[in-house]
Scaffold this motif. Structure first.
Motif, PDB file in Angstrom:
ATOM      1  N   PRO A  48    -116.413  66.506  31.394  1.00 42.60           N
ATOM      2  CA  PRO A  48    -116.705  67.837  31.959  1.00 42.60           C
ATOM      3  C   PRO A  48    -117.544  67.775  33.235  1.00 42.60           C
ATOM      4  O   PRO A  48    -118.669  68.281  33.290  1.00 42.60           O
ATOM      5  CB  PRO A  48    -117.464  68.507  30.808  1.00 42.60           C
ATOM      6  CG  PRO A  48    -118.192  67.380  30.149  1.00 42.60           C
ATOM      7  CD  PRO A  48    -117.255  66.221  30.210  1.00 42.60           C
ATOM      8  N   THR A  49    -116.949  67.169  34.289  1.00 41.66           N
ATOM      9  CA  THR A  49    -117.639  67.104  35.581  1.00 41.66           C
ATOM     10  C   THR A  49    -116.706  67.585  36.681  1.00 41.66           C
ATOM     11  O   THR A  49    -115.477  67.452  36.570  1.00 41.66           O
ATOM     12  CB  THR A  49    -118.087  65.674  35.920  1.00 41.66           C
ATOM     13  OG1 THR A  49    -116.921  64.844  36.123  1.00 41.66           O
ATOM     14  CG2 THR A  49    -118.947  65.089  34.807  1.00 41.66           C
ATOM     15  N   LEU A  50    -117.289  68.127  37.729  1.00 38.22           N
ATOM     16  CA  LEU A  50    -116.498  68.608  38.860  1.00 38.22           C
ATOM     17  C   LEU A  50    -115.658  67.486  39.447  1.00 38.22           C
ATOM     18  O   LEU A  50    -114.475  67.663  39.754  1.00 38.22           O
ATOM     19  CB  LEU A  50    -117.429  69.189  39.928  1.00 38.22           C
ATOM     20  CG  LEU A  50    -116.767  69.650  41.234  1.00 38.22           C
ATOM     21  CD1 LEU A  50    -115.821  70.806  40.963  1.00 38.22           C
ATOM     22  CD2 LEU A  50    -117.830  70.054  42.254  1.00 38.22           C
ATOM     23  N   GLU A  51    -116.245  66.312  39.591  1.00 39.26           N
ATOM     24  CA  GLU A  51    -115.565  65.187  40.219  1.00 39.26           C
ATOM     25  C   GLU A  51    -114.320  64.758  39.433  1.00 39.26           C
ATOM     26  O   GLU A  51    -113.258  64.516  40.014  1.00 39.26           O
ATOM     27  CB  GLU A  51    -116.525  63.997  40.352  1.00 39.26           C
ATOM     28  CG  GLU A  51    -117.661  64.195  41.324  1.00 39.26           C
ATOM     29  CD  GLU A  51    -118.783  65.068  40.767  1.00 39.26           C
ATOM     30  OE1 GLU A  51    -118.785  65.355  39.537  1.00 39.26           O
ATOM     31  OE2 GLU A  51    -119.631  65.498  41.547  1.00 39.26           O
TER      32      GLU A  51
ATOM     33  N   LYS B 109    -110.502  65.207  40.781  1.00 37.48           N
ATOM     34  CA  LYS B 109    -109.686  63.992  40.881  1.00 37.48           C
ATOM     35  C   LYS B 109    -108.359  64.165  40.149  1.00 37.48           C
ATOM     36  O   LYS B 109    -107.306  63.759  40.626  1.00 37.48           O
ATOM     37  CB  LYS B 109    -110.461  62.818  40.300  1.00 37.48           C
ATOM     38  CG  LYS B 109    -109.693  61.486  40.380  1.00 37.48           C
ATOM     39  CD  LYS B 109    -110.515  60.345  39.800  1.00 37.48           C
ATOM     40  CE  LYS B 109    -109.703  59.042  39.870  1.00 37.48           C
ATOM     41  NZ  LYS B 109    -110.472  57.900  39.287  1.00 37.48           N
ATOM     42  N   GLU B 110    -108.433  64.808  38.989  1.00 34.43           N
ATOM     43  CA  GLU B 110    -107.218  64.992  38.186  1.00 34.43           C
ATOM     44  C   GLU B 110    -106.242  65.940  38.847  1.00 34.43           C
ATOM     45  O   GLU B 110    -105.020  65.733  38.790  1.00 34.43           O
ATOM     46  CB  GLU B 110    -107.595  65.508  36.785  1.00 34.43           C
ATOM     47  CG  GLU B 110    -106.436  65.609  35.844  1.00 34.43           C
ATOM     48  CD  GLU B 110    -105.726  64.265  35.616  1.00 34.43           C
ATOM     49  OE1 GLU B 110    -104.474  64.288  35.556  1.00 34.43           O
ATOM     50  OE2 GLU B 110    -106.414  63.225  35.518  1.00 34.43           O
ATOM     51  N   ILE B 111    -106.742  67.004  39.495  1.00 35.28           N
ATOM     52  CA  ILE B 111    -105.827  67.950  40.148  1.00 35.28           C
ATOM     53  C   ILE B 111    -105.481  67.550  41.569  1.00 35.28           C
ATOM     54  O   ILE B 111    -104.739  68.233  42.264  1.00 35.28           O
ATOM     55  CB  ILE B 111    -106.390  69.380  40.119  1.00 35.28           C
ATOM     56  CG1 ILE B 111    -107.739  69.481  40.839  1.00 35.28           C
ATOM     57  CG2 ILE B 111    -106.514  69.876  38.692  1.00 35.28           C
ATOM     58  CD1 ILE B 111    -108.331  70.871  40.837  1.00 35.28           C
ATOM     59  N   LYS B 112    -106.070  66.385  42.001  1.00 27.77           N
ATOM     60  CA  LYS B 112    -105.679  65.740  43.260  1.00 27.77           C
ATOM     61  C   LYS B 112    -105.942  66.601  44.491  1.00 27.77           C
ATOM     62  O   LYS B 112    -105.138  66.655  45.425  1.00 27.77           O
ATOM     63  CB  LYS B 112    -104.224  65.299  43.205  1.00 27.77           C
ATOM     64  CG  LYS B 112    -103.970  64.257  42.119  1.00 27.77           C
ATOM     65  CD  LYS B 112    -102.502  63.850  42.067  1.00 27.77           C
ATOM     66  CE  LYS B 112    -102.300  62.683  41.115  1.00 27.77           C
ATOM     67  NZ  LYS B 112    -102.679  62.974  39.744  1.00 27.77           N
ATOM     68  N   PHE B 113    -107.080  67.302  44.523  1.00 23.80           N
ATOM     69  CA  PHE B 113    -107.492  68.003  45.740  1.00 23.80           C
ATOM     70  C   PHE B 113    -108.139  67.004  46.679  1.00 23.80           C
ATOM     71  O   PHE B 113    -108.745  66.021  46.252  1.00 23.80           O
ATOM     72  CB  PHE B 113    -108.521  69.103  45.394  1.00 23.80           C
ATOM     73  CG  PHE B 113    -107.842  70.405  44.973  1.00 23.80           C
ATOM     74  CD1 PHE B 113    -106.598  70.748  45.418  1.00 23.80           C
ATOM     75  CD2 PHE B 113    -108.505  71.267  44.118  1.00 23.80           C
ATOM     76  CE1 PHE B 113    -105.999  71.935  45.041  1.00 23.80           C
ATOM     77  CE2 PHE B 113    -107.928  72.471  43.725  1.00 23.80           C
ATOM     78  CZ  PHE B 113    -106.662  72.799  44.193  1.00 23.80           C
TER      79      PHE B 113
END
Length: 347
Positions: free
Chosen positions: A336-339, A343-347
């Motif tokens: 549960p981190t922003l990073e 990373k998972e949604i590849k922005f």
């Protein structure tokens, strides 16, 4: 104010001032233009409309027939109704019986009913009995009980069910201003194709549609020309090996110069996913048989002039959530981190 299909189409239905109308304000369901599907299939000459029957009160087209069947049972002062069901009929019968204050008995084939549907019947306080057999065996028992005991059968062998279901075609004509050129529809117990064709004949003054019916390949007795003793398909709502309205469905096919064909489970699941991904319409698998049939005929349809097709989507996807979960990629789990999320949604 809309008060249900009996109120709207009373003059076309066998009701009188003595009929106590048992309604959940069923009918009046959307007819959505499927422009994304048209583009996907490269059918620039074909307008595709989706008749979304999952928007009915209990989530399926069965409510159209059940408002009539239960209203007439109430008029006859029936103490109980009974049905065999793969799910949707039981949910609808239980809900309308509860509203009418009539006892409801349901026979289901053990292990062959989606939990979404079973939960509805049970919540509406129906007496649910599972048999160690298939739908056709359950219906045989129900027929015999109806003949020997004071209980009203509310399967589609009940003529009032067909009377209510025919109003779907009335709504199509009212929306389009005429009948479509093609009407694609799933075929299980075959009451719905029978009802829609009956409705078109009664309500249309102009050209009638070609009725395009589709069974699952593992449960396609009309296509094979013989009953299927052990039907198999992921589309549980049409998992029926000996349809009650077999002859009427054949008549609808023949009179309309239409077809009754089979589509595979793979073709059904493909259409099921396309409807959700392209049009935002979530249906149960059996409903997608109509679109699977349209896709199957898309090559022939491209070669014709401008046409209009209606695909009936018989039930909502929440009827069978387990099938949806099994059909798609499961959610990814991350810390549960922003990073990690970014990373998972590849922005």
């Amino acid at each position: 104010m809309y008060q249900g299909l009996i109120d709207r189409y009373r003059k076309y239905l066998p009701v009188t001032s003595k009929t106590p109308v048992i309604s959940l304000y069923e009918g009046n369901t959307p007819l959505l233009r499927a422009k994304n599907l048209e583009r996907y299939l490269k059918l620039s000459n074909l307008k595709i409309y989706l008749k979304c029957e999952g928007f009915n009160p209990t989530g399926s087209f069965k409510d159209r027939g059940m408002t009539m069947a239960i209203s007439k049972a109430a008029e006859a002062r029936a103490e109980a109704v009974i049905c065999a069901s793969t799910g949707n009929t039981s949910a609808s019968a239980a809900a309308y019986s509860a509203r009418a204050g009539i006892k409801c008995i349901v026979l289901i084939p053990q292990g062959s009913i989606a939990l979404g549907k079973l939960s509805q019947a049970m919540m509406h306080n129906a007496r649910v009995i599972a048999i160690k057999g298939n739908f056709d065996e359950a219906l045989t028992i129900v027929r015999k009980i109806g003949e020997k005991y004071p209980v009203t059968v509310v399967n589609s062998i009940n003529p009032y069910r067909i009377e209510g279901q025919k109003t779907g075609s009335f709504e199509v004509v009212d929306f389009l201003g005429k009948a479509p050129d093609y009407h694609f529809i799933p075929v299980g117990n075959a009451g719905n194709i029978t009802a829609y064709w009956k409705g078109y004949k009664e309500y249309c003054r102009g050209k009638l549609p070609r009725m395009m019916g589709f069974q699952a390949s593992g449960a396609s007795p009309i296509v094979l020309g013989r009953p299927v003793k052990h039907p198999k398909t992921i589309a549980t709502a049409i998992k029926i090996g000996n349809p009650a309205s077999w002859k009427q469905a054949q008549a609808a096919r023949d009179e309309s110069s239409g077809v009754i064909e089979a589509v595979t489970d793979s073709e059904i699941l493909n259409a099921y996913k396309l409807l959700a991904a392209l049009e935002g319409v979530f249906v149960e698998p059996a409903s997608a048989a109509s679109v699977a049939g349209l896709i199957k005929h898309s090559g022939k349809l491209k070669k014709q002039g401008d046409k209009t097709a209606v695909c009936v989507l018989t039930g909502h996807g929440l009827k069978d959530p387990d099938r949806a979960i099994k059909s798609i990629k499961q959610p990814v789990v991350v810390e549960p981190t922003l990073e990690k999320v970014v990373k998972e949604i590849k922005f």
